[in-house]
Scaffold this motif. Structure first.
Motif, PDB file in Angstrom:
ATOM      1  N   THR A 174       0.854  -1.174   0.000  1.00 36.04           N
ATOM      2  CA  THR A 174       0.000   0.000   0.000  1.00 36.04           C
ATOM      3  C   THR A 174       0.891   1.225   0.000  1.00 36.04           C
ATOM      4  O   THR A 174       1.879   1.284   0.741  1.00 36.04           O
ATOM      5  CB  THR A 174      -0.919   0.014   1.247  1.00 36.04           C
ATOM      6  OG1 THR A 174      -1.715  -1.168   1.234  1.00 36.04           O
ATOM      7  CG2 THR A 174      -1.806   1.238   1.262  1.00 36.04           C
ATOM      8  N   SER A 175       0.544   2.198  -0.811  1.00 30.71           N
ATOM      9  CA  SER A 175       1.279   3.454  -0.830  1.00 30.71           C
ATOM     10  C   SER A 175       1.254   4.052   0.577  1.00 30.71           C
ATOM     11  O   SER A 175       0.226   4.016   1.258  1.00 30.71           O
ATOM     12  CB  SER A 175       0.623   4.413  -1.824  1.00 30.71           C
ATOM     13  OG  SER A 175       1.172   5.695  -1.709  1.00 30.71           O
ATOM     14  N   SER A 176       2.367   4.594   1.018  1.00 26.50           N
ATOM     15  CA  SER A 176       2.461   5.109   2.388  1.00 26.50           C
ATOM     16  C   SER A 176       1.415   6.187   2.677  1.00 26.50           C
ATOM     17  O   SER A 176       0.994   6.356   3.815  1.00 26.50           O
ATOM     18  CB  SER A 176       3.870   5.613   2.673  1.00 26.50           C
ATOM     19  OG  SER A 176       4.240   6.593   1.725  1.00 26.50           O
ATOM     20  N   ALA A 177       0.951   6.897   1.668  1.00 26.55           N
ATOM     21  CA  ALA A 177      -0.074   7.931   1.861  1.00 26.55           C
ATOM     22  C   ALA A 177      -1.465   7.340   2.071  1.00 26.55           C
ATOM     23  O   ALA A 177      -2.397   8.060   2.431  1.00 26.55           O
ATOM     24  CB  ALA A 177      -0.091   8.871   0.659  1.00 26.55           C
ATOM     25  N   HIS A 178      -1.622   6.031   1.870  1.00 27.19           N
ATOM     26  CA  HIS A 178      -2.952   5.417   1.937  1.00 27.19           C
ATOM     27  C   HIS A 178      -3.032   4.235   2.889  1.00 27.19           C
ATOM     28  O   HIS A 178      -3.929   3.396   2.762  1.00 27.19           O
ATOM     29  CB  HIS A 178      -3.397   5.018   0.531  1.00 27.19           C
ATOM     30  CG  HIS A 178      -3.541   6.200  -0.362  1.00 27.19           C
ATOM     31  ND1 HIS A 178      -4.602   7.061  -0.286  1.00 27.19           N
ATOM     32  CD2 HIS A 178      -2.714   6.689  -1.317  1.00 27.19           C
ATOM     33  CE1 HIS A 178      -4.440   8.028  -1.172  1.00 27.19           C
ATOM     34  NE2 HIS A 178      -3.313   7.829  -1.802  1.00 27.19           N
ATOM     35  N   LEU A 179      -2.126   4.169   3.840  1.00 23.28           N
ATOM     36  CA  LEU A 179      -2.147   3.091   4.820  1.00 23.28           C
ATOM     37  C   LEU A 179      -3.407   3.163   5.679  1.00 23.28           C
ATOM     38  O   LEU A 179      -3.934   4.243   5.940  1.00 23.28           O
ATOM     39  CB  LEU A 179      -0.904   3.162   5.711  1.00 23.28           C
ATOM     40  CG  LEU A 179       0.431   2.898   5.013  1.00 23.28           C
ATOM     41  CD1 LEU A 179       1.590   3.189   5.968  1.00 23.28           C
ATOM     42  CD2 LEU A 179       0.496   1.473   4.506  1.00 23.28           C
ATOM     43  N   ARG A 180      -3.880   2.001   6.118  1.00 22.68           N
ATOM     44  CA  ARG A 180      -5.014   1.858   7.032  1.00 22.68           C
ATOM     45  C   ARG A 180      -6.321   2.396   6.449  1.00 22.68           C
ATOM     46  O   ARG A 180      -7.192   2.863   7.174  1.00 22.68           O
ATOM     47  CB  ARG A 180      -4.736   2.537   8.377  1.00 22.68           C
ATOM     48  CG  ARG A 180      -3.383   2.226   9.003  1.00 22.68           C
ATOM     49  CD  ARG A 180      -3.263   0.790   9.481  1.00 22.68           C
ATOM     50  NE  ARG A 180      -1.973   0.570  10.111  1.00 22.68           N
ATOM     51  CZ  ARG A 180      -0.927   0.014   9.502  1.00 22.68           C
ATOM     52  NH1 ARG A 180      -1.002  -0.382   8.260  1.00 22.68           N
ATOM     53  NH2 ARG A 180       0.215  -0.171  10.142  1.00 22.68           N
ATOM     54  N   LYS A 181      -6.448   2.316   5.121  1.00 17.92           N
ATOM     55  CA  LYS A 181      -7.679   2.758   4.459  1.00 17.92           C
ATOM     56  C   LYS A 181      -8.394   1.606   3.762  1.00 17.92           C
ATOM     57  O   LYS A 181      -9.348   1.834   3.030  1.00 17.92           O
ATOM     58  CB  LYS A 181      -7.364   3.850   3.435  1.00 17.92           C
ATOM     59  CG  LYS A 181      -6.826   5.138   4.027  1.00 17.92           C
ATOM     60  CD  LYS A 181      -6.557   6.149   2.931  1.00 17.92           C
ATOM     61  CE  LYS A 181      -5.974   7.426   3.480  1.00 17.92           C
ATOM     62  NZ  LYS A 181      -5.667   8.383   2.391  1.00 17.92           N
ATOM     63  N   GLY A 182      -7.920   0.377   3.945  1.00 13.00           N
ATOM     64  CA  GLY A 182      -8.566  -0.769   3.323  1.00 13.00           C
ATOM     65  C   GLY A 182      -8.070  -1.100   1.928  1.00 13.00           C
ATOM     66  O   GLY A 182      -8.658  -1.941   1.252  1.00 13.00           O
ATOM     67  N   VAL A 183      -6.993  -0.473   1.499  1.00 14.49           N
ATOM     68  CA  VAL A 183      -6.462  -0.718   0.155  1.00 14.49           C
ATOM     69  C   VAL A 183      -6.001  -2.167   0.020  1.00 14.49           C
ATOM     70  O   VAL A 183      -6.410  -2.876  -0.913  1.00 14.49           O
ATOM     71  CB  VAL A 183      -5.309   0.257  -0.171  1.00 14.49           C
ATOM     72  CG1 VAL A 183      -4.653  -0.100  -1.493  1.00 14.49           C
ATOM     73  CG2 VAL A 183      -5.812   1.701  -0.190  1.00 14.49           C
ATOM     74  N   ALA A 184      -5.167  -2.618   0.930  1.00 13.11           N
ATOM     75  CA  ALA A 184      -4.644  -3.987   0.851  1.00 13.11           C
ATOM     76  C   ALA A 184      -5.773  -5.009   0.937  1.00 13.11           C
ATOM     77  O   ALA A 184      -5.766  -6.006   0.214  1.00 13.11           O
ATOM     78  CB  ALA A 184      -3.611  -4.225   1.945  1.00 13.11           C
ATOM     79  N   LYS A 185      -6.742  -4.755   1.787  1.00 16.87           N
ATOM     80  CA  LYS A 185      -7.888  -5.657   1.911  1.00 16.87           C
ATOM     81  C   LYS A 185      -8.617  -5.774   0.581  1.00 16.87           C
ATOM     82  O   LYS A 185      -8.956  -6.875   0.140  1.00 16.87           O
ATOM     83  CB  LYS A 185      -8.833  -5.159   3.002  1.00 16.87           C
ATOM     84  CG  LYS A 185     -10.075  -5.986   3.168  1.00 16.87           C
ATOM     85  CD  LYS A 185     -10.997  -5.377   4.215  1.00 16.87           C
ATOM     86  CE  LYS A 185     -12.300  -6.137   4.233  1.00 16.87           C
ATOM     87  NZ  LYS A 185     -13.351  -5.391   4.919  1.00 16.87           N
ATOM     88  N   SER A 186      -8.857  -4.646  -0.079  1.00 22.87           N
ATOM     89  CA  SER A 186      -9.558  -4.666  -1.369  1.00 22.87           C
ATOM     90  C   SER A 186      -8.761  -5.407  -2.436  1.00 22.87           C
ATOM     91  O   SER A 186      -9.322  -6.186  -3.208  1.00 22.87           O
ATOM     92  CB  SER A 186      -9.853  -3.240  -1.837  1.00 22.87           C
ATOM     93  OG  SER A 186     -10.771  -2.617  -0.969  1.00 22.87           O
ATOM     94  N   ILE A 187      -7.465  -5.167  -2.485  1.00 21.31           N
ATOM     95  CA  ILE A 187      -6.617  -5.847  -3.473  1.00 21.31           C
ATOM     96  C   ILE A 187      -6.600  -7.352  -3.193  1.00 21.31           C
ATOM     97  O   ILE A 187      -6.746  -8.165  -4.111  1.00 21.31           O
ATOM     98  CB  ILE A 187      -5.198  -5.259  -3.490  1.00 21.31           C
ATOM     99  CG1 ILE A 187      -5.232  -3.811  -3.995  1.00 21.31           C
ATOM    100  CG2 ILE A 187      -4.258  -6.106  -4.355  1.00 21.31           C
ATOM    101  CD1 ILE A 187      -3.926  -3.059  -3.818  1.00 21.31           C
ATOM    102  N   LEU A 188      -6.438  -7.726  -1.928  1.00 20.88           N
ATOM    103  CA  LEU A 188      -6.402  -9.142  -1.570  1.00 20.88           C
ATOM    104  C   LEU A 188      -7.731  -9.818  -1.907  1.00 20.88           C
ATOM    105  O   LEU A 188      -7.746 -10.917  -2.471  1.00 20.88           O
ATOM    106  CB  LEU A 188      -6.058  -9.306  -0.093  1.00 20.88           C
ATOM    107  CG  LEU A 188      -5.927 -10.740   0.400  1.00 20.88           C
ATOM    108  CD1 LEU A 188      -4.809 -11.485  -0.344  1.00 20.88           C
ATOM    109  CD2 LEU A 188      -5.671 -10.754   1.906  1.00 20.88           C
ATOM    110  N   GLU A 189      -8.848  -9.183  -1.581  1.00 18.55           N
ATOM    111  CA  GLU A 189     -10.154  -9.758  -1.914  1.00 18.55           C
ATOM    112  C   GLU A 189     -10.300  -9.934  -3.426  1.00 18.55           C
ATOM    113  O   GLU A 189     -10.820 -10.951  -3.893  1.00 18.55           O
ATOM    114  CB  GLU A 189     -11.276  -8.869  -1.371  1.00 18.55           C
ATOM    115  CG  GLU A 189     -11.397  -8.932   0.129  1.00 18.55           C
ATOM    116  CD  GLU A 189     -12.373  -7.927   0.721  1.00 18.55           C
ATOM    117  OE1 GLU A 189     -12.711  -8.094   1.907  1.00 18.55           O
ATOM    118  OE2 GLU A 189     -12.785  -6.980   0.014  1.00 18.55           O
ATOM    119  N   HIS A 190      -9.823  -8.961  -4.187  1.00 19.00           N
ATOM    120  CA  HIS A 190      -9.873  -9.050  -5.652  1.00 19.00           C
ATOM    121  C   HIS A 190      -9.056 -10.257  -6.127  1.00 19.00           C
ATOM    122  O   HIS A 190      -9.524 -11.044  -6.962  1.00 19.00           O
ATOM    123  CB  HIS A 190      -9.340  -7.754  -6.269  1.00 19.00           C
ATOM    124  CG  HIS A 190      -9.311  -7.771  -7.753  1.00 19.00           C
ATOM    125  ND1 HIS A 190     -10.431  -7.522  -8.527  1.00 19.00           N
ATOM    126  CD2 HIS A 190      -8.302  -8.013  -8.623  1.00 19.00           C
ATOM    127  CE1 HIS A 190     -10.107  -7.616  -9.799  1.00 19.00           C
ATOM    128  NE2 HIS A 190      -8.814  -7.910  -9.885  1.00 19.00           N
TER     129      HIS A 190
END
Length: 151
Positions: free
Chosen positions: A78-94
């Protein structure tokens, strides 16, 4: 958030991969770091995705096919500017949905054992990944944790 297959030619994604590689080497000795560089991520058998909000890069992840029934999660960042916003969760679910669609029966991953990797491990646990032994060409390593999920 739009998640798309990425050809790794853009300067933003290349910068994020460089950040990922440097971050891994800050925590892990080179011989224990399994992060892939841009050229390695372009190899056959690897599908790479990036997540965007308009023209802002949020994060990335990849699937590496190990065989017809087994794939590995790679390059989650996850880009450091977007940590803890659910980005990794969304990518992993995809990626889990794509893996199911491809007929994989199992997804596995290697991540770090250090405290700085605890958020990643919690994410994987929350999505049903369980701790396991080394898979593919990996070997036991005090800097590595292995996880797997049956699909």
């Amino acid at each position: 958030m739009k998640i798309k297959i990425d050809d790794l030619t853009g300067h933003k994604i290349q910068a994020l991969i460089r950040e990922h590689l440097l971050g891994m080497l800050e925590e892990t000795p080179p011989e224990s770091s399994h992060a892939l560089n841009v050229d390695q991520l372009k190899k056959p058998g690897i599908t790479f995705w990036s997540a965007w909000e308009e023209d802002e890069l949020l994060g990335c992840g990849a699937l590496k096919e190990l065989d017809r029934t087994h794939a590995e999660v790679k390059s989650m960042r996850t880009s450091s500017a977007h940590l803890r916003k659910g980005v990794a969760k969304s990518i992993l679910e995809h990626m889990i949905e794509v893996a199911k669609g491809r007929g994989y029966q199992r997804l596995s991953l290697e991540t770090g054992s250090m405290e700085s990797f605890a958020p990643a491990r919690r994410l994987y646990e929350s999505k049903g990944f369980q701790y396991c032994g080394p898979f593919a060409d990996y070997r036991e390593d005090p800097y590595s944790v292995f996880m797997s999920k049956e699909l």
